[in-house]
Design a protein around this motif. Structure first.
Motif, PDB file in Angstrom:
ATOM      1  N   CYS A  34      33.805  23.686  33.147  1.00  0.00           N
ATOM      2  CA  CYS A  34      34.270  24.589  33.837  1.00  0.00           C
ATOM      3  C   CYS A  34      35.838  24.209  33.671  1.00  0.00           C
ATOM      4  O   CYS A  34      37.009  25.172  33.571  1.00  0.00           O
ATOM      5  CB  CYS A  34      34.195  24.725  35.180  1.00  0.00           C
ATOM      6  SG  CYS A  34      32.336  25.206  35.538  1.00  0.00           S
ATOM      7  N   LEU A  35      36.148  22.947  33.957  1.00  0.00           N
ATOM      8  CA  LEU A  35      37.745  22.503  34.201  1.00  0.00           C
ATOM      9  C   LEU A  35      38.404  22.466  32.813  1.00  0.00           C
ATOM     10  O   LEU A  35      39.658  22.612  32.854  1.00  0.00           O
ATOM     11  CB  LEU A  35      37.555  21.165  34.662  1.00  0.00           C
ATOM     12  CG  LEU A  35      37.269  21.174  36.188  1.00  0.00           C
ATOM     13  CD1 LEU A  35      36.864  19.579  36.597  1.00  0.00           C
ATOM     14  CD2 LEU A  35      37.919  21.845  37.114  1.00  0.00           C
ATOM     15  N   ALA A  36      37.819  22.721  31.681  1.00  0.00           N
ATOM     16  CA  ALA A  36      38.540  22.961  30.373  1.00  0.00           C
ATOM     17  C   ALA A  36      39.336  24.169  30.526  1.00  0.00           C
ATOM     18  O   ALA A  36      40.599  24.285  30.105  1.00  0.00           O
ATOM     19  CB  ALA A  36      37.703  23.223  29.094  1.00  0.00           C
ATOM     20  N   CYS A  37      38.904  25.151  31.319  1.00  0.00           N
ATOM     21  CA  CYS A  37      39.717  26.418  31.501  1.00  0.00           C
ATOM     22  C   CYS A  37      40.359  26.481  32.867  1.00  0.00           C
ATOM     23  O   CYS A  37      41.493  26.905  32.896  1.00  0.00           O
ATOM     24  CB  CYS A  37      38.752  27.733  31.117  1.00  0.00           C
ATOM     25  SG  CYS A  37      38.775  28.064  29.445  1.00  0.00           S
ATOM     26  N   HIS A  38      39.758  25.998  33.857  1.00  0.00           N
ATOM     27  CA  HIS A  38      39.945  26.247  35.252  1.00  0.00           C
ATOM     28  C   HIS A  38      40.753  24.867  35.702  1.00  0.00           C
ATOM     29  O   HIS A  38      40.939  24.742  37.109  1.00  0.00           O
ATOM     30  CB  HIS A  38      38.829  26.419  36.033  1.00  0.00           C
ATOM     31  CG  HIS A  38      38.494  27.928  35.800  1.00  0.00           C
ATOM     32  ND1 HIS A  38      38.887  28.980  36.051  1.00  0.00           N
ATOM     33  CD2 HIS A  38      37.037  28.342  34.887  1.00  0.00           C
ATOM     34  CE1 HIS A  38      38.330  30.134  35.593  1.00  0.00           C
ATOM     35  NE2 HIS A  38      37.081  29.663  35.059  1.00  0.00           N
ATOM     36  N   GLY A  39      41.039  23.792  34.989  1.00  0.00           N
ATOM     37  CA  GLY A  39      41.525  22.864  35.538  1.00  0.00           C
ATOM     38  C   GLY A  39      43.215  22.759  35.222  1.00  0.00           C
ATOM     39  O   GLY A  39      43.706  23.814  34.840  1.00  0.00           O
ATOM     40  N   GLU A  40      43.768  21.361  35.372  1.00  0.00           N
ATOM     41  CA  GLU A  40      45.103  21.434  35.303  1.00  0.00           C
ATOM     42  C   GLU A  40      45.341  21.588  33.673  1.00  0.00           C
ATOM     43  O   GLU A  40      44.954  21.485  32.895  1.00  0.00           O
ATOM     44  CB  GLU A  40      45.329  19.966  35.674  1.00  0.00           C
ATOM     45  CG  GLU A  40      47.035  19.814  35.712  1.00  0.00           C
ATOM     46  CD  GLU A  40      47.131  18.122  35.680  1.00  0.00           C
ATOM     47  OE1 GLU A  40      46.322  17.332  35.481  1.00  0.00           O
ATOM     48  OE2 GLU A  40      48.323  17.666  35.608  1.00  0.00           O
ATOM     49  N   GLY A  41      46.905  22.189  33.523  1.00  0.00           N
ATOM     50  CA  GLY A  41      47.288  22.404  32.491  1.00  0.00           C
ATOM     51  C   GLY A  41      46.985  23.316  31.770  1.00  0.00           C
ATOM     52  O   GLY A  41      47.194  23.527  30.520  1.00  0.00           O
ATOM     53  N   THR A  42      45.981  24.436  32.105  1.00  0.00           N
ATOM     54  CA  THR A  42      45.663  25.501  31.432  1.00  0.00           C
ATOM     55  C   THR A  42      46.240  26.605  31.596  1.00  0.00           C
ATOM     56  O   THR A  42      47.237  26.797  32.470  1.00  0.00           O
ATOM     57  CB  THR A  42      43.953  25.840  31.760  1.00  0.00           C
ATOM     58  OG1 THR A  42      43.953  25.878  33.204  1.00  0.00           O
ATOM     59  CG2 THR A  42      43.327  24.504  31.653  1.00  0.00           C
ATOM     60  N   SER A  43      46.008  27.969  30.927  1.00  0.00           N
ATOM     61  CA  SER A  43      46.744  28.944  31.057  1.00  0.00           C
ATOM     62  C   SER A  43      46.883  29.546  32.165  1.00  0.00           C
ATOM     63  O   SER A  43      45.783  29.419  33.059  1.00  0.00           O
ATOM     64  CB  SER A  43      45.852  30.227  30.132  1.00  0.00           C
ATOM     65  OG  SER A  43      46.378  31.370  30.456  1.00  0.00           O
TER      66      SER A  43
END
Lengths: 378, 333
Positions: A297-306
């Motif tokens: 999940c954090l690949a999109c909803h983590g830090e530094g994302t869009s």
């Protein structure tokens, strides 16, 4: 038998055909002539009224068969329903604290006060009426027919309305029920300000009134604005939020998104005693589930994302699981971004959903704290 | 309307065209370029030749029986002709062909028996191929949708599946072998000349089964070693400004959750490894040419190109963002 021979039957058939043709011609002439009075100022005959009411009652009773009533005992659910009632229903039906708008009162039939609705109708019947509306009465259907969860909030409130007086009602509606709110003016921004948002979504000191309404403070601005735009465009179905987002000008939506992105909240995260569920959820959030093709999940909803991807930390577990279910059930799939989330939600099991809800809801959301990142950061 | 002889000839020639066209080209079993394919190649020609001879014989005999002189016709209707041509001859011809086929196909032999010093593990996915080589240092080197082979050296292919049954078929190299969930099938292949050929999943595996192909690139040993050393290495750093921006977008939009780019934090294993995706012959498992436009199209429109594949459509990018992202992926050579 001589009496019922062929000629007799032929005569009967001819007579019936003539009668039907005559009625048709008479009816047609009557409609074309304009003799019938459609004026709302003129009441139906008593017999007409009785037939209409009978038809309506029987239709609602029959059509609502098979509706399953969920648990409506949660006061918070009723409180959420009350807030929508103040915005969506009071303009026509008035509330215990207000008088019906005289213009609305002259509708025919006039929208009834809803204080006795729950005595007249069962829960499933109320649900059916709120969801589908009633033809020829001015009662509209729910703007987002897919959102049964929202409709039940309103039913939970209506069931508590009979016992309410003006004061109880104002308390339940979080102050939104006070004053002259029976005008049909939804506002051009004034009066639909932060106070309205916060009556459901909470603020620095208060949690949202019900988990269906997410906490807003610290959410990403671009995501908040997109959510409001998608509500206004009907891409994200919600009878509650569509009503509000449509009534506000785009500048106001942008201002509110900026305001809540900057806002802070001191509300502590929802505690969850199930540490194992939290740990399982964290594992999925950070690493995904390889055998089920679930990405982290954090690949999109983590830090530094869009900025378009919402942060999930600190959201209520019920909100997270409801939204994942809405994706999975295809309710949220009309927007570009929901097309990304839907196939992923499809791969989650009920248990994985509740584990993820437990994990994200256990995280405090404080301004300035780094968002979470997946394992093995850059 | 009268049709001349020329018309008939042209019609026959035209109807034969698709058949002729499929006899050459990158996916034809009739251009064998592998030890096993070469070994089984004569089987086709022998069977075809015998079949043709028998057909010609039957046609001639039928013609003789219908229009021949009475003496021929009398002979043809005799018992001897029936027993000899109807029973004895088929038994001899078919038994011969069958035995020959068993010998050529080496029935009962294990196709993975031969000793090799190189192994490639290929896993059938929905709907693409995960290809894992043994790197120079013995470590696994993850790649996808393409099989590179050193010419003249036997290579062991370990064929697996983690979903449904697929079948691995590179017609110019070897015969088919199924990929069955829960077990590993092995076949030893050896390319005989440097060439690029195409392979295809040969067992129905779901809606996009027909869209699951791959390229086989056979190359000289020295070239292969150089390629493998490079493939084992990390991704190149983007050189252009646009590609660098593309890499930022790659991470901002979560691509690394499903795709691995070695040398970066992208470690996903759900989709194909993209470390050197720019150097492959094709995109989307043999479906598209490998260029920046194809990357851009796949990112936005992959559900139309390969319906129900596991990648969501990413339609949120502006034109600039999309071309930057495509430029980055294209630069991963």
């Amino acid at each position: 038998m001589r009496r019922f021979d062929r000629r007799w039957w032929r005569a009967v058939a001819l007579g019936a055909a003539l009668a039907i043709a005559g009625a048709g011609i008479f009816g047609g002439l009557f409609a074309l002539s304009g003799l019938y009075n459609v004026a709302a100022s003129r009441e139906h005959f008593a017999i007409t009224n009785a037939i209409i009411r009978l038809t309506l009652t029987r239709s609602v009773e029959t059509r609502s068969m098979g509706v399953e009533v969920p648990d409506l005992s949660d006061e918070r659910l009723a409180a959420l329903g009350a807030r929508h009632f103040a915005v969506g229903c009071v303009p026509c039906h008035a509330s215990p604290g207000s008088k019906q708008n005289p213009i609305v009162a002259e509708m025919y039939p006039a929208p009834p006060p809803l204080t006795e609705a729950a005595e007249k109708w069962d829960s499933e019947e109320l649900f059916w009426i709120v969801k589908h509306g009633l033809k020829f009465t001015g009662m509209p259907s729910w703007p987002a027919l897919e959102r049964d969860d929202e409709i039940w909030a309103l039913v939970a409130f209506l069931e508590r309305l009979p016992a309410s007086d003006a004061e109880d009602y104002a308390a339940l509606a979080g102050g939104q029920g006070e004053g002259d709110d029976t005008s049909l003016d939804f506002g051009d921004g004034e009066g639909m300000t932060e106070a309205l948002c916060e009556s459901c979504h909470g603020n620095a000191d208060a949690r949202p009134v019900h988990p269906l309404a997410p906490a807003l403070a610290g959410q990403k601005q671009a995501y908040l604005l997109r959510a409001l735009e998608e509500y206004a465009d009907g891409k994200r179905p919600s009878g509650m939020m569509q009503t509000i987002a449509t009534a506000l000008a785009h500048d106001e939506l942008a201002r509110l998104a900026g305001h809540y992105a900057q806002a802070t909240s001191s509300a502590a995260p929802v505690g969850n005693p199930d540490v194992l569920a939290i740990a399982r959820g964290e594992q999925i959030a950070r690493n995904g589930v390889r055998e089920d093709d679930v990405p982290a999940c954090l690949a999109c909803h983590g830090e530094g994302t869009s900025a378009q991807f919402p942060r999930l930390d600190g959201l209520a577990p019920e909100y997270i699981s409801t939204q994942l279910s809405l994706f999975r059930d295809g309710v949220r799939q009309r927007s570009t971004y929901s097309a990304i989330m839907k196939p992923i939600a499809d791969r989650l099991t009920e248990r994985q959903i509740s584990d993820l809800a437990a994990y994200f809801s256990s995280l405090p959301r404080q301004p300035g704290t780094a968002f979470l990142r997946p394992e093995g950061a850059r | 309307m009268r049709f001349g002889k020329g018309w008939v000839f042209r019609a026959i020639a035209l109807s034969a065209l698709p058949g002729i066209a499929s006899c050459s080209g990158v996916q034809s079993a009739l251009s064998p370029r592998g030890v096993e394919a070469l070994r089984i190649d004569p089987l086709f020609w022998t069977s075809a030749a015998v079949g043709l001879a028998v057909t010609l014989m039957v046609v001639i005999l039928v013609a003789a029986a219908l229009y021949g002189p009475p003496r021929w016709r009398e002979r043809l209707s005799g018992d001897r002709m029936l027993i000899g041509g109807g029973i004895v001859l088929p038994i001899i011809v078919l038994t011969g062909l069958f035995t020959y086929g068993l010998l050529v196909m080496q029935a009962g032999a294990v196709r993975g028996e031969q000793e090799t010093d190189a192994t490639v593990t290929i896993t059938g996915k929905l709907w693409w191929w995960e290809v894992v080589y043994e790197g120079p240092d013995g470590k696994a080197v993850l790649s996808a949708n393409e099989l590179r082979l050193p010419v003249g050296r036997p290579v062991r292919l370990r064929l697996e599946s983690d979903n449904v049954i697929h079948s691995f078929w590179a017609p110019q190299i070897a015969g088919k072998l199924d990929m069955i969930p829960g077990r590993t099938n092995e076949v030893v292949v050896e390319a005989t000349e440097p060439a690029v050929s195409r392979g295809q999943c040969a067992e129905y595996c779901g809606g996009a089964h027909a869209l699951m192909a791959f390229y086989v690139v056979a190359m000289a040993q020295a070239e292969y070693d150089a390629w493998l050393a490079r493939e084992a290495g990390p991704a190149v750093e983007p050189v252009s400004e646009e590609a660098a921006r593309g890499r930022e977008i790659f991470f901002e939009h979560g691509c690394g959750a499903c795709h691995q780019v070695r040398g970066t934090e992208a470690r996903g294993v759900i989709g194909p490894d993209l470390t050197h995706v720019g150097s492959r012959k094709s995109l989307a498992a043999g479906m598209m040419s490998n260029d920046a436009q194809a990357f851009a199209r796949w990112i936005v429109d992959n559900q139309h190109i390969k319906p129900e594949n596991k990648m969501p459509p990413f339609g949120q990018f502006s034109e600039e963002e999309l071309s930057a992202l495509a430029a980055y992926l294209d630069s991963l050579e």
